[in-house]
Every structure is written in C-alpha cells, then in structure tokens.
Motif scaffolding. Structure first.
Motif, PDB file in Angstrom:
ATOM      1  N   SER A  48       0.831  -1.210   0.000  1.00 44.82           N
ATOM      2  CA  SER A  48       0.000   0.000   0.000  1.00 44.82           C
ATOM      3  C   SER A  48       0.861   1.254   0.000  1.00 44.82           C
ATOM      4  CB  SER A  48      -0.939   0.003   1.207  1.00 44.82           C
ATOM      5  OG  SER A  48      -2.046  -0.824   0.963  1.00 44.82           O
ATOM      6  N   GLU A 117      -5.785   4.979  -1.834  1.00 47.15           N
ATOM      7  CA  GLU A 117      -5.246   3.684  -1.411  1.00 47.15           C
ATOM      8  C   GLU A 117      -5.923   3.149  -0.158  1.00 47.15           C
ATOM      9  OE1 GLU A 117      -3.176   0.195  -1.346  1.00 47.15           O
ATOM     10  OE2 GLU A 117      -3.401   1.627  -2.987  1.00 47.15           O
ATOM     11  N   LEU A 121      -6.223  -1.147   1.446  1.00 51.95           N
ATOM     12  CA  LEU A 121      -5.342  -1.692   2.485  1.00 51.95           C
ATOM     13  C   LEU A 121      -5.954  -2.911   3.167  1.00 51.95           C
ATOM     14  CD1 LEU A 121      -2.742  -1.588   4.097  1.00 51.95           C
ATOM     15  CD2 LEU A 121      -3.813   0.096   5.600  1.00 51.95           C
TER      16      LEU A 121
END
Length: 134
Positions: A48, A117, A121
């Motif tokens: 990530s 993002e 995750l």
C-alpha cells in the motif's frame, strides 16, 4: 494523516508526512497470530505504501523533478508503520505544493493518494494473511 514531526538524530525530516498505522485492535489480534501473519501484514502495508508513492509520482507537479524523485516510504516493521513523505532538501517546497501559498495554488498529491489507497489496504491485508493460513 498529515502532521508536523520533530527532527530526530540531526536528520532533516519533512514538515509533512503521512503515517499509515494498523488499528490497535487489529495489531493486538495479529500479535496473537504469530510472526507469519505479522509478516503478511507488513507485506500488505508495504504494498500500500508503494502504491501511494507511485500515485504521488504520477500526479505531483513537475518542475525540476525533485518532488517526483524524492517521495519515499520508510517502514517500522515492529510497529506495522509506514511513513510516506519527502525527507530531502525540497521538503518545504513539497509542503508549498501540497497546501499552496499566497502565490502558488495548492496541488495536493499526497493526501489524495492516501485516500485512493485507503480502501485497498484492508483487502491487501486480508489476502496476505489468507496466503499464510493453512
């Protein structure tokens, strides 16, 4: 989360950084699972963080190329922490680009990359942990 951080050990630190930390409850549960699951979570965290760095590099305003080249991730494996930011001589310029000044319009790249993002995750962690489970 963006925050101002103090200098450590004489190394210049960026006035802006993003720290990605696992939830406290998740961290406690992972400690009980053992080193394989913890390593899986670290791999997911690193993936990530690298995705955020790549995203910033694609979207950051390029003048000299320093901001694109110098964005970096640092890791604290024992804490499942990734810090993403600029720790070079242009870190003040990075803040000006991210937040703007009276003369420079804001061109936020780090925080939007983090937001893009963020939703991936948990899926990354889940997939990595499942790979380690029998």
């Amino acid at each position: 989360m963006a925050r101002r951080s103090p200098r450590r050990g004489g190394t210049r630190r960026s006035g802006m950084q993003v720290s990605i930390e696992g939830l406290d409850e998740l961290r406690d549960q992972l400690n009980n699972l053992g080193t394989e699951a913890r390593a899986a979570c670290f791999r997911a965290l690193k993936a990530s963080a690298e995705a955020i760095v790549d995203d910033v590099q694609r979207h950051v305003r390029v003048n000299t190329g320093n901001l694109k080249r110098d964005i970096n991730a640092r890791y604290q494996n024992n804490k499942l922490v990734a810090e993403i930011g600029w720790w070079q001589h242009d870190d003040d310029y990075a803040k000006e680009q991210e937040f703007g000044t009276r003369r420079i319009p804001a061109n936020p790249t780090l925080l939007p990359a983090l937001e893009r993002e963020r939703r991936h995750l948990a899926d990354r962690i889940r997939a990595e942990v499942r790979r380690t489970m029998p």
